[in-house]
Design a protein around this motif. Structure first.
Motif, PDB file in Angstrom:
ATOM      1  N   THR A  93      25.343  11.890  17.568  1.00 42.17           N
ATOM      2  CA  THR A  93      24.779  13.246  17.565  1.00 42.17           C
ATOM      3  C   THR A  93      23.432  13.194  18.507  1.00 42.17           C
ATOM      4  O   THR A  93      23.182  14.612  19.029  1.00 42.17           O
ATOM      5  CB  THR A  93      24.459  13.773  16.184  1.00 42.17           C
ATOM      6  N   ASP A  94      22.878  12.230  18.650  1.00 42.13           N
ATOM      7  CA  ASP A  94      21.439  12.324  19.530  1.00 42.13           C
ATOM      8  C   ASP A  94      21.912  12.422  21.012  1.00 42.13           C
ATOM      9  O   ASP A  94      21.219  12.927  21.721  1.00 42.13           O
ATOM     10  CB  ASP A  94      20.654  11.034  19.291  1.00 42.13           C
ATOM     11  N   GLY A 134      26.927   3.398  12.453  1.00 40.57           N
ATOM     12  CA  GLY A 134      26.595   4.541  12.632  1.00 40.57           C
ATOM     13  C   GLY A 134      27.478   5.015  14.012  1.00 40.57           C
ATOM     14  O   GLY A 134      28.467   4.343  14.495  1.00 40.57           O
ATOM     15  N   THR A 135      27.800   6.497  13.972  1.00 36.71           N
ATOM     16  CA  THR A 135      28.789   6.975  14.849  1.00 36.71           C
ATOM     17  C   THR A 135      28.642   6.647  16.270  1.00 36.71           C
ATOM     18  O   THR A 135      29.418   6.321  17.097  1.00 36.71           O
ATOM     19  CB  THR A 135      28.791   8.590  14.790  1.00 36.71           C
ATOM     20  N   GLY A 136      27.355   6.428  16.652  1.00 34.91           N
ATOM     21  CA  GLY A 136      26.857   6.150  18.165  1.00 34.91           C
ATOM     22  C   GLY A 136      27.169   4.740  18.306  1.00 34.91           C
ATOM     23  O   GLY A 136      27.701   4.322  19.454  1.00 34.91           O
ATOM     24  N   HIS A 137      27.063   3.786  17.293  1.00 38.21           N
ATOM     25  CA  HIS A 137      27.259   2.484  17.490  1.00 38.21           C
ATOM     26  C   HIS A 137      28.898   2.257  17.524  1.00 38.21           C
ATOM     27  O   HIS A 137      29.453   1.464  18.312  1.00 38.21           O
ATOM     28  CB  HIS A 137      27.017   1.622  16.351  1.00 38.21           C
ATOM     29  N   ILE A 145      21.408  18.449  17.648  1.00 36.94           N
ATOM     30  CA  ILE A 145      21.784  18.140  16.447  1.00 36.94           C
ATOM     31  C   ILE A 145      21.001  17.604  15.298  1.00 36.94           C
ATOM     32  O   ILE A 145      20.657  16.187  15.828  1.00 36.94           O
ATOM     33  CB  ILE A 145      23.223  17.610  16.248  1.00 36.94           C
ATOM     34  N   VAL A 146      20.603  17.818  14.293  1.00 38.70           N
ATOM     35  CA  VAL A 146      19.759  17.005  13.502  1.00 38.70           C
ATOM     36  C   VAL A 146      20.358  16.859  12.165  1.00 38.70           C
ATOM     37  O   VAL A 146      21.084  17.468  11.451  1.00 38.70           O
ATOM     38  CB  VAL A 146      18.419  17.956  13.119  1.00 38.70           C
ATOM     39  N   TYR A 154      25.786  17.684   6.137  1.00 39.00           N
ATOM     40  CA  TYR A 154      26.209  17.821   7.625  1.00 39.00           C
ATOM     41  C   TYR A 154      25.061  17.824   8.568  1.00 39.00           C
ATOM     42  O   TYR A 154      24.029  18.305   8.197  1.00 39.00           O
ATOM     43  CB  TYR A 154      26.957  19.207   7.694  1.00 39.00           C
ATOM     44  N   GLY A 155      25.504  17.344   9.755  1.00 33.15           N
ATOM     45  CA  GLY A 155      24.476  17.605  11.078  1.00 33.15           C
ATOM     46  C   GLY A 155      24.365  18.954  11.227  1.00 33.15           C
ATOM     47  O   GLY A 155      25.288  19.810  11.117  1.00 33.15           O
TER      48      GLY A 155
END
Ligand code: UD1
Ligand code: CA
Length: 460
Positions: A200-201, A82-85, A153-154, A140-141
């Protein structure tokens, strides 16, 4: 101003490209997607760039190092969680205790421009981001606003039907306060529909979010070849418009292909279907006619390339003329006012001032002086099957049509080579060289011959 760093996410495989090449190495206008992305981040004011790599990492690193040197470093994300990772990988490997501003962008978003990203860096909110609107927001988010401010952002897969109706979406371009970013990344979890760490979180964790709405065309991401082609079209047009605004005479802004490293000076004329690649430079007053394909070519002032000239790694002197339908191969250097006409091929050749090769010739490994005339169909026999050899023609030489010059060979100043000669020895200055059988005319022979042949035909 404190230091700023950009993190560019480029670890994904890009499965939908259906290609051997890692997605971010596909090209638009001569640069890979990764190069466009890093360039925009640096232009926005980032001092350096940490590129998160995974799939095809050696190749991606090689391409970026070559263009940006030590302004890029790399962080490895072995598994794409994931993007956060991905951002966590960059921070852990390259940005420990960094408290300046951190720009985060994607390696597959080539149309974004430096000044747009600079707005994000200028904000002092813990999180600043770009937003855009899509007619079809699927995938998309979604931007969830409360009292006008972005609250969260969901992701599409996690969104309620009401949230899915939101057409304001997340292009994935942010700037964070470094301290906030590090604290917030630690709080991410995988409790979501995709079991990923969502960058996004972070938005919901920030006490203030600055947002900048941008047109969709600047934040188009690329997932497949169709989107690559569409972004390519937009980029080409942008480049052509930029040169036109600076004074270049471009006939059709939608039908020229000008690479990112090319230059078209004011009053240079570029007609439809022209491709300029590599570091091609067209000077003022030069005219590149329809369909020419030039790579790493320097076209000097007042030169004219007739339609369908193909040239690479060559210099075309002031007021020189080339083509139509001619091929200048690497290390061709055409002097001022010289001419290479139609259906010619040149390679590793210096053609002096005012010299001419007008029709259907092969001129390879040539050292040609000034005022030389090379007739139709002349061939420089430069290759003996093992080595290449040079043909030297001194100033004022005249080579008659359909001659072969077997290199290594020198024709001295002002000498003549008669048409149809095969020249194997040097020709002294001012000499006439001719090497062909003497002509014999048999009077009245033609009609005798014809009668004989017709008689033979009847018999048969
Ligand atoms: C992400 C956003 C979404 C946004 C969309 C825009 C999240 C959770 N979602 O979606 O809100 O609308 O982008 O395109 O951030 N990448 C990595 N490592 C990973 C995952 C992704 O490097 O583990 C890179 C990819 O190579 C790509 C970019 O990040 O360049 C975006 O990844 P992608 O999977 O396309 O985006 P989503 O997560 O679906
Ligand atoms: Ca994903």
């Amino acid at each position: 101003m404190s230091a700023t760093v950009a993190i560019v996410l480029a670890a994904g495989k890009g499965t939908r490209m259906r290609s051997e090449l890692p997605k971010v190495l596909h090209q638009i206008a001569g640069w890979s997607l990764a190069e466009w992305s890093v360039n925009a981040a640096l232009e926005a004011g980032a001092d350096r760039c940490v590129v998160v790599v995974g799939h095809g990492r050696e190749r991606v690193e090689g391409v970026l190092r070559e263009r940006f040197g030590d302004r890029v470093t790399f962080a490895l994300q072995e598994e794409q969680l994931g993007t956060g990772h991905a951002v966590r990988c960059a921070v852990e490997q390259r940005l420990q205790r960094f408290d300046g501003r951190v720009l985060v962008t994607y390696g597959d978003c080539p149309l974004i421009q430096g000044p747009t990203l600079a707005q994000l860096l200028a904000s002092d909110a813990p999180c600043a981001l770009l937003t855009t609107h899509r007619d079809d927001p699927t995938g998309y988010g979604r931007m969830v606003r409360k009292d006008g401010q972005i609250a969260a952002i969901v992701e599409h897969k996690d969104a309620t039907p009401e949230q899915r109706a939101i057409c304001e979406v997340n292009p994935g371009l942010y700037a964070f306060d470094g301290g906030f970013l590090q604290r917030a990344l630690e709080q991410l979890d995988m409790n979501n529909a995709q079991g990923e760490l969502y960058l996004t979180d972070l938005v919901a964790m920030a006490e203030r979010v600055d947002d900048f709405v941008v047109p969709i065309d600047e934040v188009r991401g690329i997932n497949d070849r169709r989107e690559l082609a569409e972004c390519g079209e937009l980029m080409r047009r942008r480049i052509a418009e930029r040169w036109a605004s600076a004074g270049a005479a471009i006939e059709d802004l939608g039908a020229v292909y000008i690479g990112a490293d090319c230059e078209v000076q004011p009053d240079a004329r570029i007609d439809a279907g022209v491709h300029l690649r590599g570091k091609t430079r067209i000077e003022s007053g030069a005219h590149v006619d329809v369909g020419c394909v030039l790579r790493d070519v320097h076209v000097s002032a007042g030169a004219y390339l007739h339609p369908y000239t193909v040239a690479a790694e060559s210099q075309i002197g002031a007021k020189a003329q080339v083509g139509p339908f001619t091929h200048l191969r690497p290390k061709t250097n055409l002097g001022e006012g010289s001419k290479v006409g139609n259906f010619c091929e040149t390679k590793k050749t210096n053609l002096g001032k005012g010299s001419k090769v007008n029709h259907l010739a092969y001129v390879g490994d040539g050292e040609i002086g000034e005022g030389v005339n090379i007739g139709a169909g002349v061939i420089f026999c430069n290759y003996d099957g093992v080595k290449k050899h040079t043909t030297t023609l001194e100033d004022g030489v005249f080579i008659g049509s359909d001659s072969q010059l077997v290199a290594p060979i020198t024709v001295g100043q002002g000498a003549y080579v008669a048409s149809g000669s095969t020249i194997t020895r040097d020709v002294p200055a001012d000499a006439l060289a001719l090497s062909r059988t003497k002509q014999e005319n048999k009077e009245g022979y033609a009609s005798r011959l014809r009668r004989r042949m017709e008689a033979a035909k009847k018999k048969a």
